[in-house]
Scaffold this motif. Structure first.
Motif, PDB file in Angstrom:
ATOM      1  N   MET A   1       2.205  -2.388  -1.249  1.00  0.00           N
ATOM      2  CA  MET A   1       1.506  -3.605  -0.828  1.00  0.00           C
ATOM      3  C   MET A   1       0.142  -3.689  -1.516  1.00  0.00           C
ATOM      4  O   MET A   1      -0.722  -2.837  -1.304  1.00  0.00           O
ATOM      5  CB  MET A   1       1.331  -3.621   0.693  1.00  0.00           C
ATOM      6  N   LYS A   2      -0.062  -4.690  -2.317  1.00  0.00           N
ATOM      7  CA  LYS A   2      -1.322  -4.842  -3.039  1.00  0.00           C
ATOM      8  C   LYS A   2      -2.470  -5.234  -2.122  1.00  0.00           C
ATOM      9  O   LYS A   2      -3.640  -5.025  -2.449  1.00  0.00           O
ATOM     10  CB  LYS A   2      -1.153  -5.880  -4.147  1.00  0.00           C
ATOM     11  N   THR A   3      -2.151  -5.803  -0.974  1.00  0.00           N
ATOM     12  CA  THR A   3      -3.196  -6.270  -0.060  1.00  0.00           C
ATOM     13  C   THR A   3      -3.650  -5.205   0.935  1.00  0.00           C
ATOM     14  O   THR A   3      -4.732  -5.332   1.507  1.00  0.00           O
ATOM     15  CB  THR A   3      -2.699  -7.488   0.738  1.00  0.00           C
ATOM     16  N   MET A   4      -2.841  -4.158   1.144  1.00  0.00           N
ATOM     17  CA  MET A   4      -3.145  -3.179   2.186  1.00  0.00           C
ATOM     18  C   MET A   4      -4.402  -2.386   1.863  1.00  0.00           C
ATOM     19  O   MET A   4      -4.502  -1.732   0.829  1.00  0.00           O
ATOM     20  CB  MET A   4      -1.961  -2.225   2.374  1.00  0.00           C
ATOM     21  N   LYS A   5      -5.385  -2.444   2.771  1.00  0.00           N
ATOM     22  CA  LYS A   5      -6.649  -1.737   2.589  1.00  0.00           C
ATOM     23  C   LYS A   5      -6.864  -0.663   3.652  1.00  0.00           C
ATOM     24  O   LYS A   5      -7.469   0.366   3.379  1.00  0.00           O
ATOM     25  CB  LYS A   5      -7.829  -2.726   2.628  1.00  0.00           C
TER      26      LYS A   5
END
Length: 386
Positions: free
Chosen positions: A314-318
């Motif tokens: 997931m590119k958005t997972m922070k």
């Protein structure tokens, strides 16, 4: 000389015309102040400047009515009553209902007590009602639904009890509702249709998440329901509410979570907190299908199995918190060697090969004996002990 005298008379009449507060408003203000304990009015406070030998709406203000209220342009009606947080204590006078042009009533961060008078429901022009951080008791008056112009209602940090009024649904203009930190019980009723923010944190609400409660609230963006006693399943439709961006269900008694990838591609969901519940089964992999999700907490539940590889893609997972479960296997390498590392915790699980040098692996994993007992062959399908 006659012209000069005439000018003085005109100026005097003009001054009177623009400083004559409505008698009903004046009596309401006097009753309001008389219901407050004099010992709780500091000499530097707004209420200390309320000297009724002077007209409240008279201009210019110097030492009397220097703060705490605003009048309309005609200087005849009170439109805002906003007190300073000076520690005022006492009750609310029912005569507040005479302030019929009031649009803002803000008494936050004081020590008012007793019941919220149902007479407040007569303030038909009220748009903002803030009684936050006082000591009000009793139930929320069902007649509050008469406030058809109300846009923001904050009764948080009091000692209100009883069920949420079903009449809340009739507050069609309401955009923000905060009843957090009270003693409210029962289930969540049908919510107002135009609500943007819902905060019911730290009450004693129970029951299940019913679709009928949220069905017409299609504009909800923020849902704060943590620290209650909600039970059962967190259903798939809940995460697919049309406008929802943040959901907090932490510290409840939920046992299951359903996540459907269907329609998630258009979701604006950014943050989900399901920590400190009783959720069992595998980590819900379908959270990975939410394109904007950047923060997910499932910490301290009863989850088992491996960490889905999809989470690491997931590119958005922070921020990812999966600590305090019974997760096994090796965590995805992308969590540790990717260009944009994830923060959070995978600690206090049964993982193998979680690098001790990584902040993600703190705290340390459960002892082998605990993990073996949780996944003992006699427990069937590796279900952890509960």
């Amino acid at each position: 000389m006659k012209i000069f005298s005439l000018l003085l008379l005109l100026l005097s009449l003009s001054s009177l015309a623009h400083s004559l507060t409505s008698p009903s408003d004046l009596s309401a203000l006097k009753s309001f102040k008389s219901a407050i304990k004099p010992s709780s009015i500091p000499p530097w406070s707004c209420l200390a400047s309320w000297n009724f030998s002077v007209d409240p709406c008279a201009l210019p203000r110097r030492t009397s009515f220097s703060c705490g209220l605003l009048c309309n342009p005609a200087a005849t009606r009170i439109t805002q009553l906003t007190l300073d947080p000076a520690g005022y204590s006492g009750t609310l006078s029912p005569l507040l209902s005479r302030l019929t042009q009031l649009t803002v009533l803000d008494l936050a961060d004081n020590s008012f007590s007793g019941l919220i008078p149902s007479a407040i429901s007569s303030l038909s022009n009220l748009q903002i009602l803030i009684l936050r951080s006082n000591s009000f008791t009793g139930a929320i008056p069902p007649s509050i639904s008469n406030l058809k112009s109300l846009e923001s209602l904050d009764l948080s940090h009091n000692s209100l009890a009883g069920n949420l009024p079903k009449s809340l649904v009739f507050l069609s203009a309401l955009r923000r509702l905060d009843l957090s930190f009270n003693r409210l019980t029962g289930s969540i009723p049908k919510l107002p249709p135009n609500l943007l923010e819902l905060a019911l944190k730290r009450n004693s609400l129970s029951g299940y998440l019913e679709k009928s409660s949220f069905l017409e609230s299609t504009q909800l963006e923020v849902i704060e329901l943590s620290e209650n006693s909600l039970a059962g399943t967190s259903p798939a439709w809940f995460f697919l509410l049309p406008s929802v961006q943040q959901i907090n269900l932490a510290n409840n008694s939920l046992t299951r979570v359903e996540i459907s990838p269907a329609a998630a591609t258009g979701s604006d969901l950014v943050a989900v907190d399901l920590g400190f519940n009783r959720i069992e089964g595998n980590v819900p992999v379908n959270f990975a299908s939410y394109p904007a999700l950047s923060a997910l907490s499932l910490r301290y539940n009863r989850l088992r199995g491996t960490i889905p590889l999809e989470f690491s893609q997931m590119k958005t997972m922070k921020r990812l918190y999966l600590d305090g479960n019974f997760l096994t296997g090796k965590p995805p390498a992308e969590f540790f060697f990717g260009g944009d590392p994830v923060s959070g915790s995978l600690g206090d699980n049964c993982l193998q090969g979680c690098p001790q040098s990584s902040h993600l692996c703190a705290p340390s994993q459960k002892p082998n004996a605990v993990c073996k007992e949780a996944y003992g062959s006699g427990r069937g399908k590796g279900k952890p002990m509960t």
